[in-house]
Design a protein around this motif. Structure first.
Motif, short mmCIF file in Angstrom:
data_model
loop_
_atom_site.label_atom_id
_atom_site.label_comp_id
_atom_site.label_asym_id
_atom_site.label_seq_id
_atom_site.Cartn_x
_atom_site.Cartn_y
_atom_site.Cartn_z
N UNK A 93 0.79 -1.22 0.00
CA UNK A 93 0.00 0.00 0.00
C UNK A 93 0.83 1.28 0.00
N UNK A 94 2.15 1.16 0.17
CA UNK A 94 3.01 2.35 0.12
C UNK A 94 3.86 2.33 -1.14
N UNK A 95 3.80 3.41 -1.90
CA UNK A 95 4.59 3.51 -3.13
C UNK A 95 6.05 3.88 -2.85
N UNK A 96 6.40 4.04 -1.58
CA UNK A 96 7.78 4.40 -1.21
C UNK A 96 8.63 3.18 -0.86
N UNK A 97 8.01 2.02 -0.68
CA UNK A 97 8.77 0.85 -0.27
C UNK A 97 9.55 0.26 -1.43
N UNK A 98 10.63 -0.44 -1.08
CA UNK A 98 11.46 -1.08 -2.10
C UNK A 98 10.69 -2.19 -2.82
N UNK A 99 9.83 -2.88 -2.10
CA UNK A 99 9.09 -3.97 -2.73
C UNK A 99 8.15 -3.43 -3.81
N UNK A 102 -8.25 5.54 1.85
CA UNK A 102 -8.43 5.24 0.43
C UNK A 102 -7.19 5.60 -0.38
N UNK A 103 -6.29 6.40 0.19
CA UNK A 103 -5.02 6.67 -0.48
C UNK A 103 -4.21 5.40 -0.65
N UNK A 104 -4.42 4.43 0.27
CA UNK A 104 -3.69 3.16 0.19
C UNK A 104 -4.01 2.38 -1.08
N UNK A 105 -5.14 2.68 -1.70
CA UNK A 105 -5.57 1.91 -2.87
C UNK A 105 -4.70 2.17 -4.10
N UNK A 106 -4.14 3.36 -4.22
CA UNK A 106 -3.45 3.68 -5.47
C UNK A 106 -2.27 2.74 -5.74
N UNK A 107 -1.33 2.54 -4.80
CA UNK A 107 -0.22 1.61 -5.11
C UNK A 107 -0.71 0.20 -5.42
N UNK A 108 -1.72 -0.26 -4.70
CA UNK A 108 -2.23 -1.61 -4.91
C UNK A 108 -2.83 -1.75 -6.31
N UNK A 110 -1.74 7.21 -13.39
CA UNK A 110 -0.38 6.70 -13.42
C UNK A 110 0.48 7.23 -12.27
N UNK A 111 0.03 8.32 -11.62
CA UNK A 111 0.83 8.93 -10.56
C UNK A 111 -0.03 9.18 -9.34
N UNK A 112 0.54 8.92 -8.16
CA UNK A 112 -0.23 9.08 -6.94
C UNK A 112 -0.58 10.54 -6.68
N UNK A 113 0.26 11.46 -7.16
CA UNK A 113 -0.05 12.89 -6.97
C UNK A 113 -1.33 13.26 -7.72
#
Length: 447
Positions: free
Chosen positions: A132-138, A164-170, A182-185
């Motif tokens: 759920x985080x777009x900052x993680x290495x995984x 609901x912000x968690x949904x974007x990376x997933x 395409x971008x979380x921003x």
């Protein structure tokens, strides 16, 4: 064992077959693993539509749940698997072993992407919410190889545990931004507005009016959601709050620290540099002890230990599964109850399910996902709470799930007038938001 799928399981497996990109938001206990394996068997050995499959899961789920389910069911015969865990040499040998499925824990995803030629055409991400985080290495590693993958299956029971912000990376790992951008921003600007802020610094966001419905509508074509209570005869569940009260002296110490962010405890000065640190230390104090300088444990009270002792005595040998959060909680519980045993290994799990562990200690972060513990008991005690709705729900689902033969009782030991009450309220409020998401994409079988 012969597999006789429920109607909802057949429906979910068919959904995987028909959707190269999909997410199964199946509640805990509905059998996400066997549903996915059944679909993969058809795709690999009947349709010949896929080649190598990478299954990414929490470590304990990767080493225990997936291999066990694969060997359990007769209809999965022929679907071979290689477990990519252990040291570097063991992982490399596992990757070179011929198989249909390669099961890896999520911590090694970055290592895999960086060190091996990618030749997986199908990826299963078990507990998709862990991305759920777009900052993680995984996440960054999977984003890099996502264009090389033809099929992606996401599995989760808690798609948006905190926001609901968690949904974007997933969702990005599923459709590469087709639905939510395409971008979380851009996603954030389109669907959210700043909530808590300090001038230019924004600490949190809240959905714009109508944003929730719009988000649900965008992802509904590739997501199905099912709640266990809709499709299973779930055991009765009783949630119980056990309130403990600090003495006037203990409460004054707590209140002074809450107000001033600094307090004297014996010869030690306890301070909090910011609100986040204050929150953590207040929860520790509510539990009965707090870390001071250099991780020195400063005792405050023993009210929760006394309450736990009452529960153990009332249980009269009936197994209790106690959830703790801080290491000093674990140490103090084990000091009071030397017979208590931590659930850490496969042997511990087997002994618990066999009824040989009357008092078990478990940490939600290490054992929340995928473990089947319902055979060993039906009572959970939350000694210390967590802000994570996902970990809270997942751990409760270890006992409150399909196959449980008894009423499940979940005790929450709450210190009255403390941060404990705030956490319980926050968990309940987050559940309302997630319930809206689940309901919006719920599958209507036959409808």
């Amino acid at each position: 064992m012969k597999y006789n799928p429920h109607n909802y399981q057949s429906f979910a497996a068919e959904f995987i077959l028909e959707h190269p990109v999909c997410c199964l938001m199946l509640d805990m206990g509905l059998g996400k693993t066997v549903v996915t394996l059944s679909a993969l068997w058809e795709l690999a050995l009947d349709y010949f539509d896929i080649g190598k499959v990478l299954v990414i899961a929490p470590k304990r789920v990767a080493t225990d749940t997936w291999p066990r389910e694969l060997s359990k069911w007769e209809h999965l015969t022929g679907l071979t698997a290689s477990l990519v865990v252990g040291n570097r040499q063991q992982r490399e040998e596992a990757l070179n072993r011929p198989a249909f499925l390669y099961i890896i824990n999520r911590e090694n995803v970055s290592w895999l992407v960086e060190n091996f030629r990618w030749d997986f055409d199908t990826v299963v991400i078990d507990e998709l919410s862990s991305f759920k985080s777009n900052r993680t290495e995984r996440f960054k590693a999977m984003k890099k190889v996502r264009p090389l993958v033809h099929r992606v299956i996401g599995l989760t029971g808690t798609p948006a545990p905190n926001s609901l912000l968690d949904l974007w990376p997933e969702m990005y790992l599923l459709d590469m931004g087709q639905r939510l951008g395409r971008f979380i921003t851009g996603y954030r600007e389109r669907f959210f507005v700043p909530d808590k802020r300090n001038r230019e610094i924004v600490y949190s966001y809240k959905p714009r009016e109508g944003a929730e419905d719009a988000i649900y509508s965008l992802i509904s074509d590739i997501c199905i959601s099912m709640k266990a209570v809709d499709y299973l005869d779930m055991p009765e569940r009783i949630d119980n709050r056990i309130e403990v009260v600090m003495s006037a002296k203990e409460k004054k110490l707590y209140d002074d620290f809450c107000r001033d962010m600094v307090v004297q405890i014996g010869d030690e000065e306890l301070d909090a540099v910011n609100a986040g640190v204050l929150s953590g230390k207040l929860l520790q104090m509510a539990n009965g002890a707090v870390y001071g300088d250099e991780r020195k444990v400063l005792p405050i009270h023993s009210r929760k230990l006394d309450a736990l002792e009452d529960l153990v005595e009332a249980a009269n040998g009936k197994p209790l599964l106690v959830a703790y959060w801080y290491k000093h909680d674990l140490a103090r519980i084990r000091e009071r109850f030397p017979e208590a045993r931590c659930i850490d290994t496969s042997r511990d799990i087997s002994d618990w399910n066999a009824g040989r562990v009357p008092l078990a200690l478990i940490h939600p972060a290490s054992a929340g996902h995928g473990l089947n513990l319902q055979e060993g008991g039906c009572t959970i005690v939350w000694y210390g709470l967590t802000w994570s709705l996902e970990l809270y729900q997942q751990l409760n689902a270890r006992l409150w799930r399909q196959g449980q033969k008894h009423t499940v009782v979940i005790h929450h030991i709450i210190t009255k007038g403390t941060h404990d009450e705030d956490v319980m309220k926050a968990l309940e409020n987050k559940d309302m938001r997630q319930s809206n998401l689940i309901a919006a994409v719920r599958a209507r079988i036959g409808g």
